[in-house]
Motif scaffolding. Structure first.
Motif, short mmCIF file in Angstrom:
data_model
loop_
_atom_site.label_atom_id
_atom_site.label_comp_id
_atom_site.label_asym_id
_atom_site.label_seq_id
_atom_site.Cartn_x
_atom_site.Cartn_y
_atom_site.Cartn_z
N ASP A 63 0.84 -1.19 0.00
CA ASP A 63 0.00 0.00 0.00
C ASP A 63 0.88 1.25 0.00
O ASP A 63 1.44 1.64 1.03
CB ASP A 63 -0.90 -0.05 1.25
CG ASP A 63 -1.88 1.12 1.28
OD1 ASP A 63 -1.57 2.17 0.65
OD2 ASP A 63 -2.92 1.00 1.93
N ILE A 65 0.22 4.38 -0.24
CA ILE A 65 -0.22 5.54 0.55
C ILE A 65 0.15 5.37 2.02
O ILE A 65 0.70 6.27 2.64
CB ILE A 65 -1.73 5.76 0.36
CG1 ILE A 65 -1.96 6.16 -1.10
CG2 ILE A 65 -2.27 6.77 1.35
CD1 ILE A 65 -3.12 7.02 -1.38
N CYS A 81 -1.01 12.84 -0.86
CA CYS A 81 -1.54 11.54 -1.30
C CYS A 81 -2.65 11.70 -2.32
O CYS A 81 -3.48 12.60 -2.21
CB CYS A 81 -2.11 10.78 -0.10
SG CYS A 81 -0.85 10.47 1.15
N LYS A 83 -5.46 9.42 -3.38
CA LYS A 83 -6.13 8.14 -3.07
C LYS A 83 -6.62 7.43 -4.34
O LYS A 83 -6.49 6.23 -4.49
CB LYS A 83 -7.33 8.41 -2.15
CG LYS A 83 -6.94 8.69 -0.72
CD LYS A 83 -7.61 7.68 0.23
CE LYS A 83 -6.90 7.62 1.58
NZ LYS A 83 -6.85 8.92 2.28
N ASN A 86 -3.87 5.70 -5.92
CA ASN A 86 -2.96 4.98 -5.04
C ASN A 86 -1.51 5.43 -5.16
O ASN A 86 -0.60 4.62 -5.20
CB ASN A 86 -3.03 3.48 -5.32
CG ASN A 86 -4.00 2.82 -4.39
OD1 ASN A 86 -3.82 2.86 -3.17
ND2 ASN A 86 -5.06 2.28 -4.96
N THR A 87 -1.34 6.74 -5.28
CA THR A 87 0.02 7.27 -5.38
C THR A 87 0.20 8.36 -4.34
O THR A 87 -0.77 8.87 -3.79
CB THR A 87 0.28 7.88 -6.77
OG1 THR A 87 -0.66 8.93 -6.97
CG2 THR A 87 0.17 6.86 -7.88
N SER A 102 1.82 2.43 -6.01
CA SER A 102 1.57 1.11 -5.44
C SER A 102 1.48 0.10 -6.57
O SER A 102 0.72 0.30 -7.51
CB SER A 102 0.24 1.06 -4.70
OG SER A 102 0.03 2.26 -3.99
N ARG A 104 0.15 -3.40 -6.83
CA ARG A 104 -0.52 -4.50 -6.12
C ARG A 104 -1.26 -5.29 -7.16
O ARG A 104 -1.89 -4.74 -8.05
CB ARG A 104 -1.50 -3.97 -5.08
CG ARG A 104 -0.82 -3.35 -3.92
CD ARG A 104 -1.83 -2.92 -2.91
NE ARG A 104 -1.73 -3.70 -1.69
CZ ARG A 104 -2.52 -3.50 -0.65
NH1 ARG A 104 -3.51 -2.66 -0.72
NH2 ARG A 104 -2.36 -4.19 0.45
N TYR A 107 -4.69 -4.49 -8.40
CA TYR A 107 -4.97 -3.26 -9.16
C TYR A 107 -4.99 -3.51 -10.66
O TYR A 107 -5.45 -2.69 -11.41
CB TYR A 107 -3.90 -2.19 -8.89
CG TYR A 107 -3.86 -1.72 -7.48
CD1 TYR A 107 -5.00 -1.74 -6.68
CD2 TYR A 107 -2.68 -1.23 -6.96
CE1 TYR A 107 -4.94 -1.30 -5.38
CE2 TYR A 107 -2.63 -0.78 -5.66
CZ TYR A 107 -3.76 -0.82 -4.87
OH TYR A 107 -3.70 -0.37 -3.59
#
Ligand code: ATP
Length: 445
Positions: A63, A65, A81, A83, A86-87, A102, A104, A107
């Motif tokens: 994660d 963030i 951030c 949201k 996700n950066t 991120s 993941r 994603y």
């Protein structure tokens, strides 16, 4: 599997101590959170090319963030951030920022046929990038710190000086990459790979650039014009048919190339002479690029690039003024410094540099150079508040008097505060009469 190799010594040699310390701290935090963290993209590319670059992009498998927030809290810095993506950005100083993304697995949307086990999240992240030379990653976790990870042959392409896309649909996915390929090719003196060049030409022919929004297209052109030497890149844009898409009359012919080279000289001269002055060099080139166009084509370009009303008006104004000054004012045999000052003052430095490049006449360049060096910063010793203290009634007269004093300075008629008083006594005796009246009525100044 990716190729791995330690480039620890390159990291230690090339990067400032402060940056190495940050990278190591990022790795330690990643370990603590049981994440993996990597520096990626242009930062790693430039590290291997030994080109200074402090735009640090990192990817965390986890994660991003949460990672950024923890890092910021423990280092007393700010994290911005986003949201939605996700950066986050870690802001160390004006010059030093770290972008955190991120990676993941959840994603990514991927075709069902992909062999999932082989695709780590890092690999998925890197696979979305533009060229192989931008897909290198550097491990930051302490046990592997300085390990270079190369999934797509980026290291080989860096060595062979080749710009290569990762897959055949790359330009379809994102046509800005056409411009990016040209920009990187010329910046690093690389060559666009054969297959990649074919894909690019096809993409242009298929009209993919036409699908690009105006603002993005303009931004990419701007980035090219911001390069240290944009000349070869603009020539390449013409060769790939990109310039012709802007307006059919737009060509990078020898005349334009000469103009660009003169602009380049003017920009270097200005930057060297006035180190701390801001200058938007790309706007000077842009003025040059569009300068030969007829009104119809000019409007096409404006519309295509979704330029603002302000930009359009300013451009037209500049072209009109430059031509009329070159034909009128600058044909006069002599100019007083104050005339040069008054004539050139409405222009921005970028516009004056365009005028310097646009003309072949040395005496015009000299006059503009005098303006930059000697005239534009001339200030009067007497200020508005002094006139007020003397009882000059508020109104346009303030501007008129102060302008006259500036002109007198420029023309060498006054040099000091005393001279300025003397000048006013001769040219504006009414001020003193006023002041005397005020004095006798008890006001002091
Ligand atoms: P520059 O040195 O001009 O800043 P850069 O590659 O270092 O170029 P960015 O343009 O900010 O920096 O891009 C950062 C990274 O993001 C790139 O290295 C690349 O991996 C990726 N990237 C940027 N734009 C694209 C794109 N249009 N398509 C795919 N990946 C991209």
């Amino acid at each position: 599997w990716p190729k791995k190799k330690s480039i620890h010594s390159v990291v230690m040699e090339q990067l400032p101590g402060e940056v190495i310390a940050i990278l190591k701290d990022l790795g330690k935090l990643a370990d603590r959170l049981h994440y993996k963290a990597y520096a990626v993209g242009g930062f790693v590319r430039d590290l291997l090319l030994r080109r200074p670059n402090l735009d640090i992009d990192i990817v965390v498998e986890g994660d991003g963030i949460e990672f950024a927030k923890e890092f910021a809290a423990s280092h007393g810095i700010r994290a911005r951030c986003h949201k939605k993506f996700n950066t986050a950005v870690l802001i160390f100083s004006d010059k030093l920022k770290v972008d955190v993304a991120s990676a993941r697995f959840e994603y990514y949307q991927y075709p069902a046929a992909l062999p999932i086990v082989e695709f780590s999240s890092l690999k998925m992240d890197l696979y979305r990038r533009d060229f192989t030379i931008n897909t290198l990653a550097l491990t930051l976790n302490p046990d592997d710190f300085g390990q270079l990870i190369d999934f797509f042959g980026g290291q080989r392409d860096l060595k062979d000086k080749i710009i290569r896309v990762l897959h055949n649909l790359s330009f379809v996915e994102d046509p800005t990459r056409i411009m990016r390929a040209i920009r990187f090719e010329q910046r690093f003196n690389f060559k666009i790979g054969k297959q990649t060049a074919t894909l690019m030409k096809n993409a242009v022919r298929m009209g993919l650039i036409q699908k690009l929004g105006g603002r993005r297209f303009f931004h990419e052109i701007d980035l090219i014009l911001m390069e240290e030497n944009p000349v070869p890149a603009v020539r390449r844009m013409d060769e790939y048919g990109v310039l012709g898409l802007l307006a059919s009359g737009m060509r990078f012919d020898t005349r334009m190339e000469e103009l660009f080279n003169r602009i380049r000289n003017m920009i270097s001269w200005y930057r060297l002479s006035f180190l701390d002055e801001p200058l938007e060099g790309s706007w000077v080139y842009f003025l040059g690029l569009l300068s030969g166009l007829h009104r119809n084509d000019l409007e096409k370009v404006w519309n295509r690039l979704e330029m603002t009303e302000n930009q359009r008006e300013r451009m037209l104004w500049t072209y009109g003024q430059v031509e009329s000054l070159l034909r009128g004012f600058f044909q006069l045999p002599e100019h007083r410094p104050s005339d040069i000052y008054r004539t050139l003052q409405p222009f921005k430095p970028e516009e004056l540099l365009f005028m310097m490049a646009r003309t072949e006449r040395e005496e015009v360049r000299k006059a503009i150079s005098h303006y930059f060096h000697r005239y534009r910063r001339v200030r009067t010793e007497l200020k508005g508040k002094d006139l007020k203290a003397m009882g000059v009634p508020p109104g346009p007269i303030y501007r008129i008097i102060l302008d006259e004093l500036i002109d007198a300075h420029l023309n060498g008629e006054v040099k000091s505060l005393q001279d300025e008083w003397g000048y006013l006594k001769v040219h504006h005796p009414e001020i003193f009469e006023n002041a005397e009246k005020n004095m006798s009525s008890g006001m002091s100044f």
